[in-house]
Enzyme design. Structure first.
Site: not given
Ligand code: IMP
Ligand code: MG
Length: 185
Positions: A116, A176, A114
């Site tokens: 990152g 999940r 998402d």
């Molecule tokens: P980031 O650090 O923003 O890239 O978020 C990554 C983590 O957020 C992922 O490993 C997911 O656990 C969670 N995440 C991000 N987007 C989604 C989504 O659309 N649905 C469910 N979990 C999400």
């Molecule tokens: Mg999660």
């Protein structure tokens, strides 16, 4: 899957999902393809597939069965979201792999990229342990990861900018176990 079938899905406990984004057959076909890509990409040497829990648990278990070469599996537990729908940017490592990383090819398996932020933090941490290579495999990529410093080498699907659940992805720990990926209301 039709709207009627979704509503009748006993896994959803009466709650409706907006739409099925990737059904089980589409996911299985893509995961098989990813496994073949990974098999072809790696040279000789030890490969450690490192799953980021909990979100990657279903994806990883399907994926490794399509990688036709010797490998090892371990997991990492990091937490970033809590119960919220947006990343907090704070990443905590709750479980650290026991396996030695030095000299191995490390394939970090993530459910979805998402912002990152989670991966940036993990890549920094894991790089310090001197693996021979370090790559990311994500089932889903929202391509809004302007903050991700490391390219995602293997991507299952370019995901829509919606909140997705199922096939390992949760909202507040629910959904999940869905065999498909759906967009939440
Ligand atoms: P980031 O650090 O923003 O890239 O978020 C990554 C983590 O957020 C992922 O490993 C997911 O656990 C969670 N995440 C991000 N987007 C989604 C989504 O659309 N649905 C469910 N979990 C999400
Ligand atoms: Mg999660």
């Amino acid at each position: 899957m039709s709207e009627l079938t979704q509503k009748a899905d006993p896994r959803l406990d009466g709650r409706a999902v907006r739409r099925i984004v990737y059904d089980a057959a589409a996911i299985q076909a893509r995961v098989e393809g990813l496994g073949a890509e990974i098999t072809a990409a790696y040279p000789e040497g030890e490969l450690l597939v490192l799953g980021l829990l909990k979100g990657s648990f279903i994806f990883l278990s399907d994926l490794v069965r399509h990688i036709s070469r010797p490998l090892q599996v371990d997991f990492l537990v990091a937490s970033s979201y809590g119960d919220a729908m947006e990343s907090s940017g704070v990443v905590r490592l709750l479980y650290d792999p026991e396996t030695e990383l030095e000299g191995k090819h490390i394939l970090l398996v993530e459910d979805i990229v998402d912002s990152g932020r989670t991966l940036n933090r993990l890549i920094d941490l894991l790089s310090e342990r001197r693996p021979q290579s370090l790559e990311i495999c994500a089932l889903l990529h929202k391509h809004i990861a302007t903050e991700l410093h490391h390219p995602t080498r293997f991507v299952g699907f370019d995901a829509p900018h919606e909140f997705l659940v199922g096939y390992g992805l949760d909202h507040a720990e629910n959904f999940r176990h869905l065999p498909y990926v759906a967009s939440l209301e």
